[in-house]
Design a protein around this motif. Structure first.
Motif, PDB file in Angstrom:
ATOM      1  N   ALA A  14      45.141  -6.201  92.749  1.00  0.00           N
ATOM      2  CA  ALA A  14      44.448  -5.572  93.876  1.00  0.00           C
ATOM      3  C   ALA A  14      44.694  -4.057  93.890  1.00  0.00           C
ATOM      4  CB  ALA A  14      44.912  -6.196  95.190  1.00  0.00           C
ATOM      5  N   GLU A  15      45.902  -3.648  93.576  1.00  0.00           N
ATOM      6  CA  GLU A  15      46.210  -2.210  93.546  1.00  0.00           C
ATOM      7  C   GLU A  15      45.482  -1.518  92.404  1.00  0.00           C
ATOM      8  OE1 GLU A  15      50.744  -2.777  95.362  1.00  0.00           O
ATOM      9  OE2 GLU A  15      50.396  -2.489  93.204  1.00  0.00           O
ATOM     10  N   THR A  16      45.353  -2.182  91.268  1.00  0.00           N
ATOM     11  CA  THR A  16      44.608  -1.603  90.151  1.00  0.00           C
ATOM     12  C   THR A  16      43.142  -1.434  90.509  1.00  0.00           C
ATOM     13  OG1 THR A  16      46.145  -2.597  88.559  1.00  0.00           O
ATOM     14  CG2 THR A  16      43.994  -1.909  87.732  1.00  0.00           C
ATOM     15  N   ALA A  17      42.568  -2.419  91.203  1.00  0.00           N
ATOM     16  CA  ALA A  17      41.170  -2.313  91.623  1.00  0.00           C
ATOM     17  C   ALA A  17      40.982  -1.146  92.589  1.00  0.00           C
ATOM     18  CB  ALA A  17      40.723  -3.622  92.265  1.00  0.00           C
ATOM     19  N   LEU A  18      41.932  -0.979  93.522  1.00  0.00           N
ATOM     20  CA  LEU A  18      41.853   0.141  94.460  1.00  0.00           C
ATOM     21  C   LEU A  18      41.990   1.480  93.724  1.00  0.00           C
ATOM     22  CD1 LEU A  18      41.818   1.367  97.307  1.00  0.00           C
ATOM     23  CD2 LEU A  18      44.304   0.969  97.406  1.00  0.00           C
ATOM     24  N   TYR A  19      42.919   1.536  92.781  1.00  0.00           N
ATOM     25  CA  TYR A  19      43.133   2.772  92.035  1.00  0.00           C
ATOM     26  C   TYR A  19      41.882   3.178  91.247  1.00  0.00           C
ATOM     27  CZ  TYR A  19      44.732   5.870  88.327  1.00  0.00           C
ATOM     28  OH  TYR A  19      44.844   6.920  87.442  1.00  0.00           O
ATOM     29  N   ARG A  20      41.274   2.236  90.550  1.00  0.00           N
ATOM     30  CA  ARG A  20      40.104   2.555  89.736  1.00  0.00           C
ATOM     31  C   ARG A  20      38.903   2.902  90.605  1.00  0.00           C
ATOM     32  NH1 ARG A  20      40.574  -1.946  84.817  1.00  0.00           N
ATOM     33  NH2 ARG A  20      42.455  -1.013  83.875  1.00  0.00           N
ATOM     34  N   ARG A  21      38.801   2.287  91.764  1.00  0.00           N
ATOM     35  CA  ARG A  21      37.698   2.624  92.666  1.00  0.00           C
ATOM     36  C   ARG A  21      37.841   4.054  93.185  1.00  0.00           C
ATOM     37  NH1 ARG A  21      38.321  -1.318  95.804  1.00  0.00           N
ATOM     38  NH2 ARG A  21      39.267  -0.331  97.643  1.00  0.00           N
ATOM     39  N   LEU A  22      39.048   4.422  93.544  1.00  0.00           N
ATOM     40  CA  LEU A  22      39.281   5.794  94.006  1.00  0.00           C
ATOM     41  C   LEU A  22      39.163   6.797  92.860  1.00  0.00           C
ATOM     42  CD1 LEU A  22      42.286   5.228  96.447  1.00  0.00           C
ATOM     43  CD2 LEU A  22      39.896   5.687  97.041  1.00  0.00           C
ATOM     44  N   LEU A  23      39.590   6.403  91.655  1.00  0.00           N
ATOM     45  CA  LEU A  23      39.486   7.311  90.510  1.00  0.00           C
ATOM     46  C   LEU A  23      38.023   7.595  90.179  1.00  0.00           C
ATOM     47  CD1 LEU A  23      41.021   8.891  88.353  1.00  0.00           C
ATOM     48  CD2 LEU A  23      40.930   6.850  86.902  1.00  0.00           C
ATOM     49  N   ARG A  24      37.161   6.591  90.264  1.00  0.00           N
ATOM     50  CA  ARG A  24      35.734   6.820  90.027  1.00  0.00           C
ATOM     51  C   ARG A  24      35.159   7.790  91.055  1.00  0.00           C
ATOM     52  NH1 ARG A  24      35.727   1.186  88.906  1.00  0.00           N
ATOM     53  NH2 ARG A  24      35.055   0.762  91.048  1.00  0.00           N
ATOM     54  N   ARG A  25      35.578   7.650  92.298  1.00  0.00           N
ATOM     55  CA  ARG A  25      35.112   8.565  93.339  1.00  0.00           C
ATOM     56  C   ARG A  25      35.579   9.992  93.047  1.00  0.00           C
ATOM     57  NH1 ARG A  25      34.150   8.340  99.159  1.00  0.00           N
ATOM     58  NH2 ARG A  25      34.193   6.060  99.001  1.00  0.00           N
ATOM     59  N   LEU A  26      36.823  10.129  92.602  1.00  0.00           N
ATOM     60  CA  LEU A  26      37.365  11.454  92.285  1.00  0.00           C
ATOM     61  C   LEU A  26      36.613  12.094  91.123  1.00  0.00           C
ATOM     62  CD1 LEU A  26      39.490  13.680  92.630  1.00  0.00           C
ATOM     63  CD2 LEU A  26      41.019  12.327  91.171  1.00  0.00           C
ATOM     64  N   MET A  27      36.349  11.331  90.074  1.00  0.00           N
ATOM     65  CA  MET A  27      35.654  11.878  88.916  1.00  0.00           C
ATOM     66  C   MET A  27      34.191  12.186  89.237  1.00  0.00           C
ATOM     67  SD  MET A  27      38.063  12.032  86.776  1.00  0.00           S
ATOM     68  CE  MET A  27      37.142  12.468  85.307  1.00  0.00           C
ATOM     69  N   HIS A  28      33.589  11.426  90.141  1.00  0.00           N
ATOM     70  CA  HIS A  28      32.199  11.656  90.509  1.00  0.00           C
ATOM     71  C   HIS A  28      32.034  13.003  91.210  1.00  0.00           C
ATOM     72  CE1 HIS A  28      28.107  10.881  91.778  1.00  0.00           C
ATOM     73  NE2 HIS A  28      28.457  11.064  93.045  1.00  0.00           N
ATOM     74  N   ALA A 137      61.396  15.692 105.249  1.00  0.00           N
ATOM     75  CA  ALA A 137      59.962  15.385 105.226  1.00  0.00           C
ATOM     76  C   ALA A 137      59.229  16.558 104.590  1.00  0.00           C
ATOM     77  CB  ALA A 137      59.441  15.132 106.637  1.00  0.00           C
ATOM     78  N   ILE A 138      58.381  16.251 103.621  1.00  0.00           N
ATOM     79  CA  ILE A 138      57.617  17.266 102.908  1.00  0.00           C
ATOM     80  C   ILE A 138      56.162  17.172 103.346  1.00  0.00           C
ATOM     81  CG2 ILE A 138      56.824  18.061 100.650  1.00  0.00           C
ATOM     82  CD1 ILE A 138      59.366  16.956  99.446  1.00  0.00           C
ATOM     83  N   ILE A 139      55.622  18.282 103.806  1.00  0.00           N
ATOM     84  CA  ILE A 139      54.208  18.381 104.163  1.00  0.00           C
ATOM     85  C   ILE A 139      53.505  19.100 103.017  1.00  0.00           C
ATOM     86  CG2 ILE A 139      52.540  19.277 105.818  1.00  0.00           C
ATOM     87  CD1 ILE A 139      54.708  19.140 107.946  1.00  0.00           C
ATOM     88  N   GLN A 140      52.690  18.375 102.268  1.00  0.00           N
ATOM     89  CA  GLN A 140      52.097  18.908 101.044  1.00  0.00           C
ATOM     90  C   GLN A 140      50.588  18.746 101.067  1.00  0.00           C
ATOM     91  OE1 GLN A 140      53.946  17.502  97.471  1.00  0.00           O
ATOM     92  NE2 GLN A 140      52.416  18.394  96.103  1.00  0.00           N
ATOM     93  N   GLU A 141      49.904  19.759 100.573  1.00  0.00           N
ATOM     94  CA  GLU A 141      48.443  19.726 100.482  1.00  0.00           C
ATOM     95  C   GLU A 141      48.004  19.260  99.102  1.00  0.00           C
ATOM     96  OE1 GLU A 141      44.550  22.674 100.428  1.00  0.00           O
ATOM     97  OE2 GLU A 141      46.577  23.501 100.492  1.00  0.00           O
ATOM     98  N   PHE A 142      46.910  18.497  99.072  1.00  0.00           N
ATOM     99  CA  PHE A 142      46.276  18.054  97.839  1.00  0.00           C
ATOM    100  C   PHE A 142      44.791  18.396  97.945  1.00  0.00           C
ATOM    101  CE2 PHE A 142      50.028  15.463  98.374  1.00  0.00           C
ATOM    102  CZ  PHE A 142      50.559  15.358  97.099  1.00  0.00           C
ATOM    103  N   THR A 143      44.319  19.281  97.077  1.00  0.00           N
ATOM    104  CA  THR A 143      42.932  19.728  97.144  1.00  0.00           C
ATOM    105  C   THR A 143      41.988  18.624  96.689  1.00  0.00           C
ATOM    106  OG1 THR A 143      43.132  20.690  94.925  1.00  0.00           O
ATOM    107  CG2 THR A 143      43.578  22.126  96.807  1.00  0.00           C
ATOM    108  N   ALA A 144      40.705  18.807  96.982  1.00  0.00           N
ATOM    109  CA  ALA A 144      39.719  17.761  96.722  1.00  0.00           C
ATOM    110  C   ALA A 144      39.461  17.549  95.238  1.00  0.00           C
ATOM    111  CB  ALA A 144      38.407  18.103  97.426  1.00  0.00           C
ATOM    112  N   ASP A 145      39.866  18.474  94.365  1.00  0.00           N
ATOM    113  CA  ASP A 145      39.687  18.236  92.934  1.00  0.00           C
ATOM    114  C   ASP A 145      40.844  17.460  92.324  1.00  0.00           C
ATOM    115  OD1 ASP A 145      41.408  20.275  93.380  1.00  0.00           O
ATOM    116  OD2 ASP A 145      40.599  21.612  91.848  1.00  0.00           O
ATOM    117  N   THR A 146      41.877  17.154  93.110  1.00  0.00           N
ATOM    118  CA  THR A 146      42.979  16.318  92.640  1.00  0.00           C
ATOM    119  C   THR A 146      43.273  15.158  93.591  1.00  0.00           C
ATOM    120  OG1 THR A 146      44.631  17.729  93.730  1.00  0.00           O
ATOM    121  CG2 THR A 146      44.078  18.261  91.446  1.00  0.00           C
ATOM    122  N   ALA A 147      42.433  14.939  94.582  1.00  0.00           N
ATOM    123  CA  ALA A 147      42.700  13.889  95.575  1.00  0.00           C
ATOM    124  C   ALA A 147      41.381  13.381  96.134  1.00  0.00           C
ATOM    125  CB  ALA A 147      43.594  14.416  96.703  1.00  0.00           C
TER     126      ALA A 147
END
Length: 490
Positions: A14-28, A137-147
């Motif tokens: 299930a985690e692999t399916a979620l990861y690949r679904r999000l990865l496709r969205r990121l690459m798109h 606690a670390i507050i970190q930003e992730f831009t839209a080209d990496t997240a």
């Protein structure tokens, strides 16, 4: 370009399916995000329409910084000055430590600017390692080209998120975070493979990541980029205009000539080589012999000098259209006019930008509050969080005199108390200035209390002679009244 892994060992099905679904969205969305970053950095390629520019123009680099101007002008009006407690409560020391350790003010400026460029950006709360010198606690930003993430329309929140941390050069992914309602999975890149190293139970109905979207709506919850297609098209037009004017500037001071009755041999040097055209155009004195066969003398003529006015007018029109689309004053685009803009005209031109900045404050306030509350739960020993409110700078940027005059009138009329946070907001005071004022007010109240305590013994001493005559005051009054009766009896 960053290469993201296709598979990660240690993930369930299930985690692999979620990861690949999000990865496709990121690459798109990746290519479009890279294009907008190129326009923001001034690295966009020349878009030639085919007939206006010669092939040599492709080797000339022209940079137009209008997209960056559109982003920075808005980012300077959406400024997070600090945090305050709710309903007059004092800000907890944990919150102040979080702000200092994570450099929250600078982080907020980066978050806002990146959301304008890519339409959105992501901010996550991660557990730090105090033994390694990191905050709790670390507050970190992730831009839209990496997240990227998935949006829960019913819950108005992110239901999952995929975040990649990169190296300083922004070339290689080093850490992966896969977040869902149940847990946060951490994977690292070692050798030539990726594998899971940690699973963290979220223990909440929200994932520890918030979406900061610019102009979100029901159709596009991830927002819209400020560097829109219109902005990119107008920027391309300005680049072509600048390039045409640069090429014409090479010949602007030299009027074009024409020759009648000449042959090619007349334009050769002593060695038989053709004289370069640029040298012929720049020669102050041009001598041409007569034709030996006919004896006719060559005729040299001159065309009218080229004018820059068409390029200037086109650039001014393009800049005006760009300023109108991005709600910027024309003066900010470098468009100069014979009559400078008045103060009222500048304020009117900036009104739309101020309204847009106020909307940004409303869009970003709730995500920041949730981030700080989540960071308190991670950093605090008891997992409790005190509610906070964002303190924003006035986007209209009024002068100090105008802000002070308005605040004085409201305080004098009794509408606002002098020590209210609302009054401090009108004065546009920073968080450090507010803390200094509150400390001075507390010190003044303590000094007044001490002065009152010192004054009480002196007042009692002033009343003491009457109390030490040997009889109570009421007895003296009765005796005084009865004295005449005693004298009459005697």
């Amino acid at each position: 370009m960053i290469n993201f892994p296709n598979t990660i060992s240690g993930l369930s099905r299930a985690e692999t399916a979620l990861y690949r679904r999000l990865l496709r969205r990121l690459m798109h969305k990746r290519q479009r995000n890279r294009t907008r970053s190129a326009y923001y950095d001034g690295r966009n390629e020349l878009r030639d329409i085919g007939y206006a520019l010669p092939p040599i123009a492709k080797d000339i680099e022209i940079v137009v910084g209008w997209p960056e101007k559109a982003v920075e002008e808005l980012a300077t009006r959406v400024v997070l000055d600090g945090l305050t407690g709710i309903a007059g409560a004092q800000l907890a020391d944990t919150v102040r430590d979080l702000m200092d350790e994570n450099d929250l003010i600078q982080t907020a400026h980066s978050v806002h600017a990146d959301s304008f460029v890519h339409s959105c950006t992501f901010v996550a709360v991660l557990q730090g390692d105090p033994d390694a010198g990191e905050p709790e606690a670390i507050i970190q930003e992730f831009t839209a080209d990496t997240a990227t993430g998935e949006w829960d329309k019913r819950g108005k929140r992110l239901s999952s998120a995929l975040l990649f941390d990169t190296d300083d050069e922004y070339e290689h992914a080093t850490i992966m975070y896969l977040m869902s309602y149940e847990s946060t999975i951490v994977a690292i890149h070692e050798g030539n493979a990726w594998h899971v190293i940690e699973r963290i139970d979220n223990g909440s109905d929200r994932i520890p990541c918030e979406l900061f979207a610019f102009k979100p709506d029901a159709k596009r919850p991830f927002g819209r980029s400020r560097i829109s297609r219109t902005v990119m098209s107008l920027t391309d037009s300005a680049v072509r205009t600048f390039l045409r004017s640069e090429m014409q500037a090479e010949l602007y001071s030299v009027p074009p000539r024409y020759f009648l009755g000449v042959t090619e041999d007349m334009f050769k040097d002593d060695d038989g080589n053709l004289i370069p055209k640029w040298k012929l155009m720049l020669d102050q004195a041009l001598t041409l012999p007569a034709d030996p066969a006919t004896g006719e003398k060559p005729e040299v003529g001159q065309f009218s000098q080229y004018s820059f006015q068409p390029h200037v007018e086109q650039l001014r029109q393009t800049a005006t259209m760009f300023a109108s689309h991005t709600s910027l004053p024309p003066d900010a685009m470098g468009v100069l006019t014979d009559n400078p803009s008045s103060a009222d005209a500048i304020d009117k031109a900036s009104k739309d930008l101020c309204l847009l900045a106020e909307n940004c404050q409303r869009w970003y306030a709730k995500p920041w509050q949730r981030i700080i509350e989540r960071a308190q739960q991670v950093a605090g020993p008891d997992g409790q969080a005190s509610p906070v409110a964002c303190q924003w700078r006035n986007p209209a940027t009024p002068s100090r005199a105008a802000a002070a005059d308005a605040a004085v009138k409201l305080v004098s009329a009794g509408i606002l108390p002098a020590e209210s946070d609302v009054t401090y907001d009108m004065l546009d005071l920073t968080d450090s200035q507010r803390q200094t004022l509150r400390a001075e007010q507390a010190r003044a109240r303590a000094q007044n209390a001490i002065a009152q305590l010192k004054a009480q013994p002196s007042e009692e001493a002033a009343d003491e002679p009457e109390a030490t005559t040997g009889t109570p005051q009421g007895t003296r009054t009765a005796l005084g009244q009865g004295a005449p009766e005693l004298s009459e009896q005697s």
